[in-house]
Design an enzyme around this catalytic site. Structure first.
Site, PDB file in Angstrom:
ATOM      1  N   ASP A 157       0.827  -1.216   0.000  1.00 57.31           N
ATOM      2  CA  ASP A 157       0.000   0.000   0.000  1.00 57.31           C
ATOM      3  C   ASP A 157       0.858   1.262   0.000  1.00 57.31           C
ATOM      4  O   ASP A 157       0.379   2.343   0.375  1.00 57.31           O
ATOM      5  CB  ASP A 157      -0.912   0.006   1.234  1.00 57.31           C
ATOM      6  CG  ASP A 157      -2.211  -0.756   1.009  1.00 57.31           C
ATOM      7  OD1 ASP A 157      -2.426  -1.221  -0.127  1.00 57.31           O
ATOM      8  OD2 ASP A 157      -3.000  -0.892   1.960  1.00 57.31           O
ATOM      9  N   ASP A 215      -7.228  -7.143  13.911  1.00 55.63           N
ATOM     10  CA  ASP A 215      -6.820  -8.491  14.303  1.00 55.63           C
ATOM     11  C   ASP A 215      -7.632  -8.990  15.504  1.00 55.63           C
ATOM     12  O   ASP A 215      -8.126 -10.112  15.523  1.00 55.63           O
ATOM     13  CB  ASP A 215      -5.322  -8.522  14.619  1.00 55.63           C
ATOM     14  CG  ASP A 215      -4.864  -7.330  15.449  1.00 55.63           C
ATOM     15  OD1 ASP A 215      -5.732  -6.583  15.951  1.00 55.63           O
ATOM     16  OD2 ASP A 215      -3.649  -7.135  15.600  1.00 55.63           O
TER      17      ASP A 215
END
Length: 532
Positions: free
Chosen positions: A136, A289
């Protein structure tokens, strides 16, 4: 010659005016203090003592359980019937499941070669392994370097794919989610995730994947982090002490008792079916997460933590990077707790005790109470009781409980026992930022979804020129080096320390002056590695 005092030179009317004002202020303070300030401060003491007891019970519970786990629990290999995969002469590598390895990165100039090299060096049948570099990066030069590194490994016969997106929507969660949508990974059964500064050993997959073999309800295998730069500076040593307790105690206890713990976002292997059933990656908080782990657990999936399976990584060594990381790690769980507490409570697929563990122990005590009691009790309430002696704090709350909690926290890093007192002072300073971030997450305020990628230095410091003429002196930026909030608390604690030295009777000034020094050093930015 007769000396004339400055007081004698002042007009009587002015002197009388000053005395009247001082008297009125003192009278107003006495009027307000007894019916309002003292009860409020006493209430704050009771609340802090209650929070300290909650944290104390939690730490003792964790300590007892980890001792029982080490003495009597079966090893994970025995509990989950670990059995290695082996190639067959007839079928070759057909017995091996297909594994996807995802390496998300963002402008990782210093560590991209290390992370890609470690992922491509994993020992697993080549026809059963896909390496996916999710880049990214916004810097065109870095993107080109990462792509060329992937091409270099691909030329060696490694199945590595360089993947980019048009936008950074969802940050890391968005990149991981987008990566799983690619057609070439549809046949993969498991996905291993490694952040850009993580360096798995070649046998990582061969040690982790077999746990899934005889356990169809197992969703996650989490490895432990080890730190290649723990000795870089005092700040990294402090981080090592905190994280070692997290991995050696918290993760181990959660895995052994409830088969649940928070995914650490990296150095873990997921069953892709579990990710899909839980609803996939979501970017509603900065802890995607943990979000995925909680949702998967609510669907009945189990996790296993492997303390002996270790992956090298890098700790943030600049104070700026560490502050951003701690903001994300403190704000995200509080925000997730706000969004999921009722969903957890109403869930009917998991047992009551597991729901209680997740809501009370995992979220409330560890992610909220631990930060607040450390900051409010030891940096605000206790110093205020010095200025208002009508309110007293029992010695068990100021000495005994904190000492036991600190000792229990230190068991994870025996080599740093001599740094325990410095660690306490540093943790109190960081509790200021963690508490602020926790409130931002609970209230879902402006910075609740702020995502700043933790800066990695890799070998940049080692490769820095030794010649003094080669190093350009960095421009001084007051916003980067001066931290006003820390300096304000340093002044407050110094005043309280001086008052206790003059009028107190508990010798709190020793702690207050040391804490003042720590806040001052941090306030002026003289902590961690300073990189030109």
């Amino acid at each position: 010659m007769t000396e004339t005092s400055p007081r004698a030179l002042m007009p009587d009317s002015l002197l009388m005016g000053r005395e009247e004002v001082a008297g009125q202020i003192g009278m107003m303070w006495e009027i307000v203090k007894t019916p309002l300030i003292v009860p409020l401060l006493r209430l704050a003491v009771y609340i802090c003592l209650a929070m300290a007891l909650m944290l104390f019970v939690e730490r003792v519970y964790m300590g007892v359980i980890i001792v029982l786990v080490k003495l009597f629990w079966k090893k994970p290999e025995d509990r989950y019937k670990w059995k290695p995969y082996e190639e067959d002469l007839e079928s070759g590598s057909a017995a091996y499941p297909s594994v996807l390895v995802q390496v998300p990165m963002f402008n990782e100039k210093e560590v991209y070669k290390i992370s890609i090299g470690a992922a491509c060096g994993l020992s697993w049948p080549a026809d059963r392994l896909v390496i996916q570099v999710l880049d990214d990066s916004t810097d065109p030069t870095i993107k080109q370097m990462v792509e060329e590194e992937c091409q270099r490994w691909a030329a060696r016969g490694v199945n590595v794919v360089y993947q980019i997106r048009e936008t950074r929507g969802g940050y890391k969660a968005g990149a991981l989610k987008e990566g799983l949508k690619r057609r070439y990974v549809k046949h993969c059964e498991f996905v291993a995730i490694f952040d850009a500064d993580f360096r798995p050993e070649p046998d990582f997959l061969k040690r982790a994947i077999p746990f899934f073999r005889n356990n169809p309800d197992l969703a996650l295998v989490q490895a432990r982090w080890r730190f290649v730069n723990a000795d870089e500076c005092l700040m990294t040593r402090m981080q090592e002490m905190s994280l070692d307790y997290h991995f050696k105690v918290e993760q181990e206890v959660g895995s052994a008792t409830h088969a649940f713990f928070g995914f650490n976002g990296t150095a873990g292997v997921w069953r892709i079916a579990a990710i899909n059933e839980a609803g996939g990656w979501k970017d509603r908080t900065t802890v995607e997460d943990m979000d995925l782990a909680v949702r998967a657990s609510l669907h009945g999936w189990k996790f296993v933590y492997l303390g002996h399976l270790q992956v090298k990584s890098e700790l943030p060594s600049t104070f700026k990077a560490f502050r951003f990381q701690q903001h994300r790690w403190s704000c995200g769980p509080a925000n997730l707790f706000r969004k999921m507490v009722m969903e957890i409570a109403r869930n009917k697929k998991v047992k009551f005790w597991k729901k209680l563990y997740v809501i009370y122990s995992f979220f409330f005590v560890r992610k909220i109470i631990a930060h607040m009691v450390t900051f409010f009790f030891y940096c605000v309430v206790l110093p205020l009781t010095i200025l208002i002696p009508e309110v007293e704090v029992p010695i068990w709350g100021t000495i005994y409980i904190p000492s036991i909690i600190t000792i229990l926290n230190s068991v994870g890093t025996p080599r740093s026992l001599h740094l325990l007192f410095y660690w306490i002072l540093f943790e109190n300073v960081m509790a200021l930022h963690r508490t602020k971030a926790t409130f931002i997450g609970l209230l879902e305020a402006g910075r609740a979804n702020e995502w700043v990628v933790t800066e990695k230095l890799g070998d940049a410091l080692k490769n820095r020129p030794n010649s003094k003429t080669a190093i350009k002196r960095p421009r001084f930026k007051i916003g980067d080096r001066i931290h006003v909030l820390e300096l304000c608390f340093a002044v407050f604690l110094f005043i309280c320390g001086c008052y206790d030295l003059l009028y107190g009777k508990h010798y709190y000034y020793i702690y207050l002056f040391l804490q003042t020094i720590t806040f001052t050093i941090t306030g002026f930015g003289y902590i961690g590695t300073i990189v030109p």
